[in-house]
Design an enzyme around this catalytic site. Sequence first.
Site, PDB file in Angstrom:
ATOM      1  N   GLU A  64       0.833  -1.200   0.000  1.00 41.37           N
ATOM      2  CA  GLU A  64       0.000   0.000   0.000  1.00 41.37           C
ATOM      3  C   GLU A  64       0.867   1.249   0.000  1.00 41.37           C
ATOM      4  OE1 GLU A  64      -3.824   2.047   2.268  1.00 41.37           O
ATOM      5  OE2 GLU A  64      -2.719   0.432   3.257  1.00 41.37           O
ATOM      6  N   GLU A  89       4.306   5.104   4.349  1.00 44.65           N
ATOM      7  CA  GLU A  89       3.773   6.445   4.615  1.00 44.65           C
ATOM      8  C   GLU A  89       4.889   7.289   5.238  1.00 44.65           C
ATOM      9  OE1 GLU A  89       1.985   9.665   4.737  1.00 44.65           O
ATOM     10  OE2 GLU A  89       0.629   8.044   4.111  1.00 44.65           O
ATOM     11  N   ASP A 139      -2.306  12.474  -3.857  1.00 46.18           N
ATOM     12  CA  ASP A 139      -2.419  13.898  -4.154  1.00 46.18           C
ATOM     13  C   ASP A 139      -2.686  14.070  -5.646  1.00 46.18           C
ATOM     14  OD1 ASP A 139      -1.954  16.657  -4.636  1.00 46.18           O
ATOM     15  OD2 ASP A 139      -0.672  16.772  -2.858  1.00 46.18           O
ATOM     16  N   LYS A 143      -3.651  21.453 -10.264  1.00 47.67           N
ATOM     17  CA  LYS A 143      -3.278  22.532 -11.172  1.00 47.67           C
ATOM     18  C   LYS A 143      -2.500  21.958 -12.351  1.00 47.67           C
ATOM     19  CE  LYS A 143      -3.163  26.152  -7.649  1.00 47.67           C
ATOM     20  NZ  LYS A 143      -2.339  27.193  -6.979  1.00 47.67           N
ATOM     21  N   ASP A 175     -10.863  10.696  -5.724  1.00 50.27           N
ATOM     22  CA  ASP A 175     -12.116  11.449  -5.735  1.00 50.27           C
ATOM     23  C   ASP A 175     -12.005  12.669  -6.645  1.00 50.27           C
ATOM     24  OD1 ASP A 175     -10.384  12.939  -4.167  1.00 50.27           O
ATOM     25  OD2 ASP A 175     -11.948  13.598  -2.776  1.00 50.27           O
ATOM     26  N   THR A 212     -13.111   5.301   3.912  1.00 53.13           N
ATOM     27  CA  THR A 212     -12.402   6.108   4.900  1.00 53.13           C
ATOM     28  C   THR A 212     -13.236   7.313   5.329  1.00 53.13           C
ATOM     29  OG1 THR A 212     -11.358   7.512   3.230  1.00 53.13           O
ATOM     30  CG2 THR A 212     -10.227   5.460   3.815  1.00 53.13           C
ATOM     31  N   PHE A 214     -12.244  10.272   5.104  1.00 54.12           N
ATOM     32  CA  PHE A 214     -12.030  11.206   4.005  1.00 54.12           C
ATOM     33  C   PHE A 214     -13.070  10.987   2.910  1.00 54.12           C
ATOM     34  CE2 PHE A 214     -10.065  11.744  -0.207  1.00 54.12           C
ATOM     35  CZ  PHE A 214      -9.692  13.076  -0.161  1.00 54.12           C
ATOM     36  N   GLU A 215     -13.319   9.719   2.588  1.00 52.89           N
ATOM     37  CA  GLU A 215     -14.274   9.404   1.535  1.00 52.89           C
ATOM     38  C   GLU A 215     -15.696   9.728   1.973  1.00 52.89           C
ATOM     39  OE1 GLU A 215     -15.543   5.616  -1.323  1.00 52.89           O
ATOM     40  OE2 GLU A 215     -13.869   5.450   0.091  1.00 52.89           O
TER      41      GLU A 215
END
Length: 234
Positions: A64, A89, A139, A143, A175, A212, A214-215
């Site tokens: 992962e 991570e 990420d 831009k 997303d 998650t 976040f999701e």
Amino acid sequence: MTDTADLPPEHRRTIKSFVMRAGRMTTGQQRGLELGWPKFGLELEGGLLDLDQLFGRQAPRTFEIGFGMGQATLEMAAAAPEQDFIGVEVHRPGVGALLNGLLLQNLTNVRVYSCDALEVLRTCIPDASLDRVLLFFPDPWHKARHNKRRIVQPAFAELVRQKLKVGGVLHMATDWQPYAEHMLEILSAAPGYANLAGDAGYVPRPEERPVTKFERRGERLGHGVWDLKFQRTA
């Protein structure tokens, strides 16, 4: 952290799998680093791994990239004790949180790196040794002038292909629709892969991918999520 101005030109624009972020440590996260790292932590300097020796068994292996605070990793590892997981991570509070969770849940099927995931793949993971590579919500560098910093590039696809077994799967989720389209374009053009969604492009959210915080927050805001699965064929 080394200032890029001090590096040779050829190293200044190397794509990384992360963005360095500062963060305060909670007591639990600090406990995870102090007590969990000696049990589950791995160092890049350790070089090429013998995965059977590392985990003490033969088992399906998942790698992962960027596990964040580790909630999804913990959920997947707890749900599949017959499988082994290697998570990477750089965010130290996230590393501490995952390690603390491993200790609290008495899980033994996870190992952790705290460095650049691409360097781990290049240096430490044997070729054709992984059953899955996971890249969830990287990420998007939304831009246009930053698109070149996205981790999903042709070189990334080839590196992952080398580390997957034939039949192994690269599972990505985002997303950010333009990034999903970018992922689809890059992997569709990469040799040695087949899209498991076929002409549909994206797979329905797989049950094995935990949802998650976040999701969930994104869903409340009306954000979509796109999952892609590409299988190594050669």
